[in-house]
Design an enzyme around this catalytic site. Structure first.
Site, PDB file in Angstrom:
ATOM      1  N   ASP A  12       0.844  -1.196   0.000  1.00 38.55           N
ATOM      2  CA  ASP A  12       0.000   0.000   0.000  1.00 38.55           C
ATOM      3  C   ASP A  12       0.880   1.247   0.000  1.00 38.55           C
ATOM      4  OD1 ASP A  12      -2.125   1.707   0.227  1.00 38.55           O
ATOM      5  OD2 ASP A  12      -2.527   1.270   2.337  1.00 38.55           O
ATOM      6  N   GLU A 106      -2.704   0.167  -4.254  1.00 40.04           N
ATOM      7  CA  GLU A 106      -2.512  -1.000  -3.391  1.00 40.04           C
ATOM      8  C   GLU A 106      -2.857  -2.292  -4.111  1.00 40.04           C
ATOM      9  OE1 GLU A 106      -5.333  -1.393  -0.058  1.00 40.04           O
ATOM     10  OE2 GLU A 106      -6.172   0.525  -0.674  1.00 40.04           O
TER      11      GLU A 106
HETATM   12 MG   LIG Z   1      -2.499   3.909   0.134  1.00 36.87          MG
END
Ligand SMILES: [Mg+2]
Length: 361
Positions: A12, A106
Site C-alpha cells: 500500500d 494498493e
Molecule cells: Mg495507500
C-alpha cells in the site's frame, strides 16, 4: 480448522496522491496538502502533515479548511497517478503474476511460489518497497501473512514506510488483541454496533457464536466469525487480461448485396476503432465473422506484423476477408474482432521501459 498457509503480501503506497504531488513539486514537501477538493468538493487524499490536523480523505473541503487553515489544495492528476501505478505493478510482476490490484496504489501479491525463488515473503516485501522508492521516489508500506485479510490489516500497522509480518504462530493472539475497528471489512457503522454489543476486540468477537453473529450481521456475520479465527480463503485473483475486442451486427433483414455489406463493414470498422481508442488497445489479428441465414458460420483472419491502426485499416482488411467467403448466401450477422492485443505486451514493456525523469515534468 487448519489455516491454509499461503504467503500473501499487501502493498500500500503511503498517502499516494498527496505524496506524488509533494514529490513532483518540492515546494509542497513537508506541508499540509489536500488533493482534490477546492471550493465545494471533498478531499480525495491528504498528506501526513495535513492528517495531523485531522484532515481525512472524503472530508468536505470546507471542514478540512476549518481543521487546518493553512491547508493547500492541489488538483488531481490522474494520468500521473496511473503512470506511477503501472510502474509499481511492473515491479510486482517481477516477483509474481498473482497480483490483485485493489486500486491504483494498493495490491495483494501471492508470493508462495515466486519468480525469484525467494523463501522469505518478508524479504520480498522489503525488496519491493526499496524498488518502489528507487523508481518512483515514493514510499510504500506492506503487510505480510498467510491470507489477504491478515496481510491487509498488517500493512496498516507500521505505516508509513514500514512493514509488518504476522507469523502463523502469532495469528490467533494477534487477532484476539486487535481492536474491532481495525478489522478489514468492519466500517464505522458496524464498529459502533459492535461497541454497543460490548465487542471491542477480537477476543470479544470470538466469544460470539456463528448463529449469534449471523443473526446480528447477516451474511457478514459468517465473515467476522471466520476472520477472527484466521480463516480467510479468498485467493489472489489477477485481473483478467483482455484477449480480444469484438463488435458485431445482427440484421433484421438478411442482406446479401455487396453494397450493403460494404456499408456494414465500414460502420463495424468505425465502431471497433471507437471501442479500442477508449481502452488504448491495439491488435495484430483481425477476424471477420459471417453468419449465414441458415446459421452456418464462416470466419477468416488476417495477422500482420504491425498493429492495425484505425478504422480504415480494419475496413480495407475486412473487405479482403469478405472476398474469401465460401458462399454467396444471405447473411444475418457480420462481426469484426481484433486479437493478438498489446495488452500482454504492455506488461512486458512497462517492466523494461525507463522514461527519463524530465519527461514527467
Ligand atoms: Mg495507500
Amino acid at each position: 480448522m487448519e489455516i491454509p498457509k499461503r504467503k500473501i503480501i499487501h502493498v500500500d503506497m503511503d498517502a499516494f496522491y498527496a505524496s506524488v504531488e509533494q514529490h513532483d513539486n518540492p515546494e509542497l514537501k513537508g506541508k499540509p496538502i489536500a488533493v482534490g477538493g477546492g471550493h465545494r468538493g471533498v478531499v480525495s487524499a491528504a498528506s501526513y502533515e495535513a492528517r495531523k490536523f485531522g484532515v481525512r480523505s472524503a472530508m468536505p473541503s470546507k471542514i478540512a479548511k476549518e481543521k487546518c487553515p493553512h491547508l493547500i489544495f492541489v488538483p488531481h492528476r490522474f494520468a500521473r497517478y496511473k503512470e506511477i501505478s503501472q510502474k509499481i505493478r511492473a515491479i510486482f510482476h517481477e516477483y509474481t503474476d498473482l497480483v490483485e490490484p485493489l486500486s491504483l496504489d494498493e495490491a495483494y501479491l501471492d508470493v508462495t511460489e515466486n519468480k525469484k525463488g525467494i523463501e522469505s515473503a518478508n524479504l520480498i516485501a522489503r525488496e519491493i518497497r526499496k524498488r518502489i522508492f528507487e523508481e518512483t521516489g515514493l514510499t510504500a508500506s506492506a503487510g505480510i501473512s498467510v491470507n489477504k485479510f491478515l496481510a491487509k490489516v498488517a500493512s496498516d500497522i507500521n505505516k508509513p514506510n514500514g512493514q509488518k509480518t504476522i507469523h502463523p504462530s502469532q495469528i490467533l493472539e494477534f487477532l484476539e488483541e486487535l481492536p474491532i475497528e481495525k478489522f478489514y471489512g468492519i466500517g464505522k457503522v458496524t464498529a459502533n454496533k459492535m461497541y454497543s454489543l460490548q465487542i471491542f476486540k477480537g477476543k470479544d468477537l470470538k466469544a460470539k457464536t456463528l448463529e449469534e453473529l449471523m443473526r446480528l450481521f447477516g451474511k457478514s456475520g459468517a465473515y467476522y466469525y471466520n476472520v477472527v479465527r484466521g480463516i480467510h480463503n479468498g485467493e489472489v485473483k489477477p485481473n483478467r487480461i483482455q484477449k480480444s475486442v469484438a463488435v458485431e451486427h445482427t440484421f433484421w433483414d438478411d442482406i446479401n448485396e455487396d453494397e450493403q455489406v460494404d456499408q456494414k463493414l465500414k460502420s463495424l470498422s468505425e465502431e471497433l476503432e471507437a471501442r479500442l481508442s477508449k481502452k488504448e488497445i491495439k491488435g495484430k489479428t483481425l477476424t471477420l465473422k459471417i453468419k449465414y441465414k441458415d446459421f452456418s458460420q464462416f470466419t477468416r483472419s488476417k495477422t500482420q506484423e504491425i498493429y492495425f491502426e484505425n478504422a480504415q485499416d480494419f475496413y480495407e482488411t475486412s473487405k479482403k476477408l469478405w472476398e474469401l467467403r465460401p458462399y454467396n448466401k444471405a447473411i444475418r450477422l457480420l462481426g469484426l474482432s481484433l486479437s493478438n492485443l498489446n495488452t500482454e505486451e504492455k506488461k512486458q514493456i512497462s517492466v523494461q521501459l525507463k522514461i527519463p525523469f524530465e519527461e514527467f515534468e
